[in-house]
Design a protein around this motif. Structure first.
Motif, PDB file in Angstrom:
ATOM      1  N   GLY A   1      -3.689   7.600  -5.415  1.00 62.00           N
ATOM      2  CA  GLY A   1      -2.823   6.857  -6.313  1.00 62.00           C
ATOM      3  C   GLY A   1      -2.923   5.354  -6.157  1.00 62.00           C
ATOM      4  O   GLY A   1      -3.485   4.847  -5.188  1.00 62.00           O
ATOM      5  N   ILE A   2      -2.370   4.670  -7.130  1.00 63.84           N
ATOM      6  CA  ILE A   2      -2.385   3.209  -7.133  1.00 63.84           C
ATOM      7  C   ILE A   2      -0.946   2.701  -7.198  1.00 63.84           C
ATOM      8  O   ILE A   2      -0.143   3.173  -7.997  1.00 63.84           O
ATOM      9  CB  ILE A   2      -3.189   2.678  -8.341  1.00 63.84           C
ATOM     10  CG1 ILE A   2      -4.654   3.137  -8.228  1.00 63.84           C
ATOM     11  CG2 ILE A   2      -3.118   1.160  -8.415  1.00 63.84           C
ATOM     12  CD1 ILE A   2      -5.481   2.870  -9.456  1.00 63.84           C
ATOM     13  N   ILE A   3      -0.640   1.766  -6.319  1.00 63.31           N
ATOM     14  CA  ILE A   3       0.691   1.152  -6.324  1.00 63.31           C
ATOM     15  C   ILE A   3       0.527  -0.328  -6.643  1.00 63.31           C
ATOM     16  O   ILE A   3      -0.275  -1.013  -6.016  1.00 63.31           O
ATOM     17  CB  ILE A   3       1.375   1.291  -4.947  1.00 63.31           C
ATOM     18  CG1 ILE A   3       1.587   2.770  -4.612  1.00 63.31           C
ATOM     19  CG2 ILE A   3       2.705   0.538  -4.920  1.00 63.31           C
ATOM     20  CD1 ILE A   3       2.044   2.998  -3.178  1.00 63.31           C
ATOM     21  N   THR A   4       1.286  -0.791  -7.621  1.00 64.63           N
ATOM     22  CA  THR A   4       1.282  -2.212  -7.950  1.00 64.63           C
ATOM     23  C   THR A   4       2.705  -2.743  -7.834  1.00 64.63           C
ATOM     24  O   THR A   4       3.628  -2.166  -8.408  1.00 64.63           O
ATOM     25  CB  THR A   4       0.771  -2.443  -9.389  1.00 64.63           C
ATOM     26  OG1 THR A   4      -0.487  -1.787  -9.527  1.00 64.63           O
ATOM     27  CG2 THR A   4       0.608  -3.921  -9.684  1.00 64.63           C
ATOM     28  N   ILE A   5       2.867  -3.792  -7.051  1.00 64.94           N
ATOM     29  CA  ILE A   5       4.163  -4.472  -7.011  1.00 64.94           C
ATOM     30  C   ILE A   5       3.898  -5.955  -7.212  1.00 64.94           C
ATOM     31  O   ILE A   5       3.206  -6.574  -6.402  1.00 64.94           O
ATOM     32  CB  ILE A   5       4.903  -4.251  -5.673  1.00 64.94           C
ATOM     33  CG1 ILE A   5       5.076  -2.758  -5.382  1.00 64.94           C
ATOM     34  CG2 ILE A   5       6.254  -4.959  -5.696  1.00 64.94           C
ATOM     35  CD1 ILE A   5       5.755  -2.469  -4.050  1.00 64.94           C
ATOM     36  N   GLY A   6       4.436  -6.518  -8.295  1.00 63.72           N
ATOM     37  CA  GLY A   6       4.172  -7.924  -8.606  1.00 63.72           C
ATOM     38  C   GLY A   6       2.672  -8.162  -8.629  1.00 63.72           C
ATOM     39  O   GLY A   6       1.922  -7.402  -9.246  1.00 63.72           O
ATOM     40  N   PRO A   7       2.218  -9.181  -7.921  1.00 65.17           N
ATOM     41  CA  PRO A   7       0.794  -9.518  -7.966  1.00 65.17           C
ATOM     42  C   PRO A   7      -0.066  -8.640  -7.056  1.00 65.17           C
ATOM     43  O   PRO A   7      -1.291  -8.711  -7.110  1.00 65.17           O
ATOM     44  CB  PRO A   7       0.777 -10.969  -7.446  1.00 65.17           C
ATOM     45  CG  PRO A   7       1.983 -11.070  -6.574  1.00 65.17           C
ATOM     46  CD  PRO A   7       3.010 -10.154  -7.148  1.00 65.17           C
ATOM     47  N   ALA A   8       0.547  -7.814  -6.220  1.00 64.84           N
ATOM     48  CA  ALA A   8      -0.224  -7.022  -5.261  1.00 64.84           C
ATOM     49  C   ALA A   8      -0.462  -5.614  -5.784  1.00 64.84           C
ATOM     50  O   ALA A   8       0.436  -4.992  -6.344  1.00 64.84           O
ATOM     51  CB  ALA A   8       0.506  -6.956  -3.926  1.00 64.84           C
TER      52      ALA A   8
END
Lengths: 246, 223
Positions: free
Chosen positions: A56-63
């Protein structure tokens, strides 16, 4: 602002999270409910990479981070975008309340020490601990420790604060003071994801409630939808049981 | 040969022996300092399971715990110079400090490692959760807490090291034990001489035990 895509987590052969997808907007208060052992805490811990997801892929803000292909510095970058409030507070036992809160500013964000301490003091005053700045965790009640825990998470400058059953370990008398601090944060539109068994809190404060079972998101919607008018039979059964208890 | 106990001799011998206490303490303090640095490095290598080096660290610990200190000192001082020219110029005092630190670092590494592993996992998680790196967490949160746990056993090793410096006399270091031995040989008052040196070691150890308690009191402030 937060995007979780096809998140999966296996412990050995046991799949605890199975294809979790969801988004959280800036300022949104999301509460995750569900029976024990259905992956709620694991999901939260994956968002902070305290557990390493299998897929899976986790995106939080710019990260952004891909479970199958990332570097150590990606993990640190993602962690900087969120902070965590632990069920058992997990305050730094060797540091005072003030030092606990200032630590991320000093070590991670390289804020000058005096400035970090004064910011930490402001935050502690805000959570009602002006009297306890120099107390060590062992000298604080459970409710006070958890409020320091929240203050520490607030100071860490993350986009989102993740709460992992923040009141479950507390004696009943301390629950309200911790919930009050969380409500204040919600009022200020601090983005939060909260795993909790406090149904009343979910009802009052959440913008959105997610019901999880067996590693899946079964249903999500406004508190009104989930508590009064759930579509799924399993949601219905859980909500009925949960509301009876409280 | 029967002789009566000579207290006067002991009283006169004390100041002579005490002149050599400095050498003993210098060996113990330097030895402990180097041992501590080595032990911390070894412990971290094992805690972080650093590839390859961790096996070397295990081998090192196994060897230095598995052989007597006296054998190690002899190997270092009498043995190595035969094969490695850099050891030829080494004086006995230096050899004793190196030997003591190598030997004790192996034990101390295990104490430190155990103390680190004894710190609740949640402390590391809390550090990581606010964006700290593992190394930062070690330095600012885990090691300060582990040092409190490890202090009693590390102080134990320090006390053991003070006493073990007496082995340095077998390398020819003129320390307190060597002086007692010399005085005994010339006066034939073996009992008095060795009793005097025993009392000095004992008093020194009592002194450092007091220091240990003060240190523990300070470290326990937060608990």
């Amino acid at each position: 602002m937060i995007n979780v895509s096809k998140l999966g987590k296996k412990f050995g052969d046991l799949a605890v999270l199975k294809e979790i997808n969801f988004e959280v907007a800036k300022g949104e208060i999301v509460v995750i409910i569900g029976p024990s052992g259905t992956g709620k805490s694991t999901l939260l811990r994956c968002l902070n990479y305290l557990e390493t997801p299998t897929t899976g892929i986790i995106t939080i803000g710019p990260a952004s981070i891909d479970a199958v292909d990332h570097k150590a510095k990606d993990v640190t970058a993602l962690r900087k975008q969120s902070s965590f409030v632990f069920q058992n507070y997990s305050l730094f036992a060797n540091k005072t309340a003030l030092q606990n809160v200032a630590e991320s500013l000093i070590t991670v964000w390289k804020v000058p020490k005096q400035q970090a301490l004064s910011t930490a003091e402001t935050i502690l005053v805000k959570v009602g601990l002006a009297e306890k700045l120099n107390a060590y965790p062992s000298q604080l009640s459970g409710g006070q420790q958890q409020r320091v825990g929240i203050a520490r998470a607030m100071a860490a400058k993350g986009e989102v604060i993740l709460f992992d059953e923040p009141t479950s370990a507390l004696d009943p008398e301390w629950v309200d003071e911790v919930l009050a601090v969380m409500k204040q944060l919600a009022f200020e539109k601090q983005t939060m994801i909260v795993v909790t068994h406090e149904m009343q809190f979910a009802k009052e404060v959440a913008d959105r409630v997610i019901f999880m079972e067996d590693g899946y998101i079964v249903e999500q919607g406004t508190p009104q939808q989930i508590f009064s008018n759930p579509e799924n039979e399993r949601t219905k059964a859980f909500v009925k049981r949960a509301l009876k208890q409280h | 040969m029967q002789s009566s106990f000579d207290l006067q001799y002991i009283i006169e011998l004390m100041p002579i022996l005490l002149k050599y206490l400095g050498v003993t303490m210098e060996m113990a303090l330097w030895g402990f300092l180097f041992a501590l640095i080595l032990a911390l490095g070894l412990a971290l290598v094992r805690v972080f399971k650093i590839a390859f080096i961790q096996h070397l660290a295990s081998l090192y610990i196994s060897f230095f715990r598995g052989t007597p200190l006296l054998v190690q000192l002899f190997l270092l001082y009498y043995g190595f110079p035969q094969f490695m020219p850099i050891f030829v110029g080494m004086d006995a005092f230096t050899a004793a400090i190196i030997g003591l630190s190598l030997h004790f670092s192996a034990y101390m590494a295990e104490s430190i490692r155990a103390a680190i592993l004894g710190i609740d996992k949640s402390q590391m998680e809390a550090c990581l959760s606010i964006g700290m790196t593992r190394l930062q967490a070690m330095k600012r949160v885990i090691l300060p807490q582990a040092s409190r746990v490890a202090t009693p056993s590390l102080m134990n090793y320090f006390i053991d090291m003070i006493k073990s410096t007496s082995l340095a006399f077998t390398l020819g270091v003129a320390e307190i034990m060597a002086k007692a031995q010399m005085e005994a040989s010339s006066s034939f008052k073996f009992f008095e001489s060795f009793l005097a040196v025993a009392v000095i070691y004992w008093v020194v150890v009592i002194f450092f035990t007091r220091i240990q308690h003060l240190l523990e009191y300070r470290l326990n402030k937060a608990y």
